[in-house]
Design a protein around this motif. Structure first.
Motif, PDB file in Angstrom:
ATOM      1  N   GLY A  25       7.167 -70.780  83.581  1.00 52.97           N
ATOM      2  CA  GLY A  25       6.235 -71.502  84.434  1.00 52.97           C
ATOM      3  C   GLY A  25       6.925 -72.408  85.444  1.00 52.97           C
ATOM      4  N   LYS A  26       8.251 -72.357  85.506  1.00 53.54           N
ATOM      5  CA  LYS A  26       8.996 -73.208  86.429  1.00 53.54           C
ATOM      6  C   LYS A  26       9.260 -72.493  87.750  1.00 53.54           C
ATOM      7  CE  LYS A  26      11.239 -75.747  82.748  1.00 53.54           C
ATOM      8  NZ  LYS A  26      12.471 -75.950  82.021  1.00 53.54           N
ATOM      9  N   LYS A  27       9.282 -73.285  88.818  1.00 56.47           N
ATOM     10  CA  LYS A  27       9.576 -72.749  90.146  1.00 56.47           C
ATOM     11  C   LYS A  27      11.079 -72.506  90.285  1.00 56.47           C
ATOM     12  CE  LYS A  27       7.253 -74.302  93.688  1.00 56.47           C
ATOM     13  NZ  LYS A  27       6.766 -75.079  94.847  1.00 56.47           N
ATOM     14  N   ILE A  28      11.424 -71.347  90.863  1.00 55.09           N
ATOM     15  CA  ILE A  28      12.816 -70.957  91.045  1.00 55.09           C
ATOM     16  C   ILE A  28      12.860 -70.008  92.245  1.00 55.09           C
ATOM     17  CG2 ILE A  28      12.546 -69.041  89.417  1.00 55.09           C
ATOM     18  CD1 ILE A  28      15.451 -69.420  88.560  1.00 55.09           C
ATOM     19  N   THR A  29      14.000 -69.918  92.893  1.00 53.08           N
ATOM     20  CA  THR A  29      14.086 -68.941  93.991  1.00 53.08           C
ATOM     21  C   THR A  29      14.202 -67.541  93.391  1.00 53.08           C
ATOM     22  OG1 THR A  29      16.498 -68.966  94.174  1.00 53.08           O
ATOM     23  CG2 THR A  29      15.263 -70.592  95.515  1.00 53.08           C
ATOM     24  N   SER A  30      13.714 -66.565  94.116  1.00 55.88           N
ATOM     25  CA  SER A  30      13.806 -65.185  93.635  1.00 55.88           C
ATOM     26  C   SER A  30      15.269 -64.774  93.480  1.00 55.88           C
ATOM     27  CB  SER A  30      13.070 -64.233  94.582  1.00 55.88           C
ATOM     28  OG  SER A  30      13.618 -64.299  95.881  1.00 55.88           O
ATOM     29  N   TYR A  31      16.122 -65.318  94.340  1.00 57.21           N
ATOM     30  CA  TYR A  31      17.559 -65.025  94.256  1.00 57.21           C
ATOM     31  C   TYR A  31      18.139 -65.550  92.940  1.00 57.21           C
ATOM     32  CZ  TYR A  31      22.523 -64.979  95.362  1.00 57.21           C
ATOM     33  OH  TYR A  31      23.877 -64.761  95.325  1.00 57.21           O
ATOM     34  N   ALA A  32      17.846 -66.807  92.606  1.00 54.96           N
ATOM     35  CA  ALA A  32      18.348 -67.386  91.354  1.00 54.96           C
ATOM     36  C   ALA A  32      17.784 -66.631  90.148  1.00 54.96           C
ATOM     37  CB  ALA A  32      17.997 -68.873  91.279  1.00 54.96           C
ATOM     38  N   PHE A  33      16.514 -66.264  90.231  1.00 57.09           N
ATOM     39  CA  PHE A  33      15.901 -65.512  89.141  1.00 57.09           C
ATOM     40  C   PHE A  33      16.607 -64.170  88.951  1.00 57.09           C
ATOM     41  CE2 PHE A  33      12.859 -62.467  87.433  1.00 57.09           C
ATOM     42  CZ  PHE A  33      12.478 -63.112  86.262  1.00 57.09           C
ATOM     43  N   SER A  34      16.891 -63.487  90.048  1.00 59.11           N
ATOM     44  CA  SER A  34      17.558 -62.180  89.945  1.00 59.11           C
ATOM     45  C   SER A  34      18.939 -62.316  89.309  1.00 59.11           C
ATOM     46  CB  SER A  34      17.653 -61.509  91.316  1.00 59.11           C
ATOM     47  OG  SER A  34      18.574 -62.176  92.155  1.00 59.11           O
ATOM     48  N   ARG A  35      19.613 -63.422  89.551  1.00 57.85           N
ATOM     49  CA  ARG A  35      20.940 -63.661  88.953  1.00 57.85           C
ATOM     50  C   ARG A  35      20.850 -63.790  87.429  1.00 57.85           C
ATOM     51  NH1 ARG A  35      24.771 -61.770  92.109  1.00 57.85           N
ATOM     52  NH2 ARG A  35      24.701 -62.704  94.169  1.00 57.85           N
ATOM     53  N   ARG A  36      19.728 -64.296  86.921  1.00 60.27           N
ATOM     54  CA  ARG A  36      19.534 -64.382  85.463  1.00 60.27           C
ATOM     55  C   ARG A  36      19.635 -63.010  84.815  1.00 60.27           C
ATOM     56  NH1 ARG A  36      14.221 -68.193  84.495  1.00 60.27           N
ATOM     57  NH2 ARG A  36      15.122 -70.129  85.305  1.00 60.27           N
ATOM     58  N   TYR A  37      19.226 -62.008  85.546  1.00 59.33           N
ATOM     59  CA  TYR A  37      19.220 -60.642  85.018  1.00 59.33           C
ATOM     60  C   TYR A  37      20.402 -59.831  85.536  1.00 59.33           C
ATOM     61  CZ  TYR A  37      14.807 -61.934  83.097  1.00 59.33           C
ATOM     62  OH  TYR A  37      13.847 -62.589  82.369  1.00 59.33           O
ATOM     63  N   LYS A  38      21.417 -60.557  86.020  1.00 59.19           N
ATOM     64  CA  LYS A  38      22.662 -59.947  86.498  1.00 59.19           C
ATOM     65  C   LYS A  38      22.431 -58.931  87.615  1.00 59.19           C
ATOM     66  CE  LYS A  38      25.077 -60.725  82.170  1.00 59.19           C
ATOM     67  NZ  LYS A  38      24.146 -61.199  81.217  1.00 59.19           N
ATOM     68  N   VAL A  39      21.434 -59.188  88.441  1.00 58.25           N
ATOM     69  CA  VAL A  39      21.132 -58.311  89.567  1.00 58.25           C
ATOM     70  C   VAL A  39      21.998 -58.745  90.740  1.00 58.25           C
ATOM     71  CG1 VAL A  39      19.362 -57.558  91.197  1.00 58.25           C
ATOM     72  CG2 VAL A  39      18.784 -57.889  88.784  1.00 58.25           C
ATOM     73  N   ARG A  40      22.878 -57.833  91.157  1.00 61.51           N
ATOM     74  CA  ARG A  40      23.750 -58.113  92.291  1.00 61.51           C
ATOM     75  C   ARG A  40      23.648 -57.032  93.358  1.00 61.51           C
ATOM     76  NH1 ARG A  40      25.350 -60.817  88.208  1.00 61.51           N
ATOM     77  NH2 ARG A  40      26.630 -62.642  88.225  1.00 61.51           N
ATOM     78  N   LEU A  41      23.108 -55.902  92.983  1.00 55.49           N
ATOM     79  CA  LEU A  41      22.935 -54.776  93.906  1.00 55.49           C
ATOM     80  C   LEU A  41      21.474 -54.357  93.893  1.00 55.49           C
ATOM     81  CD1 LEU A  41      26.057 -52.691  92.826  1.00 55.49           C
ATOM     82  CD2 LEU A  41      25.868 -54.139  94.849  1.00 55.49           C
ATOM     83  N   PHE A  42      21.037 -53.785  94.999  1.00 57.72           N
ATOM     84  CA  PHE A  42      19.641 -53.378  95.120  1.00 57.72           C
ATOM     85  C   PHE A  42      19.560 -51.911  95.492  1.00 57.72           C
ATOM     86  CE2 PHE A  42      19.997 -57.858  95.979  1.00 57.72           C
ATOM     87  CZ  PHE A  42      19.067 -58.382  95.116  1.00 57.72           C
TER      88      PHE A  42
END
Length: 176
Positions: free
Chosen positions: A111-128
């Motif tokens: 329920g916390k606000k976060i940037t989509s970029y920071a959120f993607s880093r939580r899941y080790k997303v570096r490539l799209f």
């Protein structure tokens, strides 16, 4: 003879009129068809999505994408949209997309606000594109699928990940 000339003129006029109107009629039909075509729902509030996933006891397939990414579009158009159209995945997985941008805020699973970029880093997303499978608590259920190396094998890989994620959500071993 005059009757044949008038008949031919009317016939030619009708053919000309139809040839001019056909693209407009077909374009209108295509627009109507596309309006009823399912699309991948973009997500900005994962806490709400978590409630839905918990209620339905389903894993979440989350496509991490970026604007203008042709491979992201390929996955959506060749795999995810057809999955939605088929109806065969409705009781197996919830499909959503998160477009990642540096300054775009979303609500995470807590329920916390976060940037989509920071959120993607939580899941080790570096490539799209990266396809992740997550439960209602935000826990990764399988390894991410990065990119789309071999389109002819991607559908099978996607199905295997869905099966494994669904088994984990239902409390079964993925190998059963």
């Amino acid at each position: 003879m005059l009757f044949l000339t008038i008949k031919n003129t009317l016939l030619m006029t009708l053919i000309l009129l139809l040839s001019l109107l056909a693209p407009l009629i077909l374009a209108d039909h295509k627009t109507t068809t596309e309006m009823h075509r399912p699309s991948i729902v973009p997500i900005s509030n994962l806490a709400q999505l978590a409630t839905l996933a918990k209620k339905r006891q389903l894993p979440i397939l989350l496509l991490f994408s970026t604007e203008g990414c042709p491979y992201c579009e390929q996955i959506k158009e060749e795999f995810l949209v057809p999955m939605l159209i088929s109806g065969e995945y409705t009781h197996r997985v919830i499909i959503r997309e998160l477009e990642v941008a540096d300054e775009t805020d979303i609500i995470d699973f807590s329920g916390k606000k976060i940037t989509s970029y920071a959120f993607s880093r939580r899941y080790k997303v570096r490539l799209f594109p990266t396809t992740a499978f997550i439960d209602h608590q935000g826990t990764a259920l399988t390894e991410n699928i990065i990119g789309i190396n071999t389109p002819s094998l991607f559908g099978g890989t996607l199905d295997d990940h869905i099966d494994d994620a669904l088994s984990l959500v239902k409390g079964q071993s993925p190998l059963q």
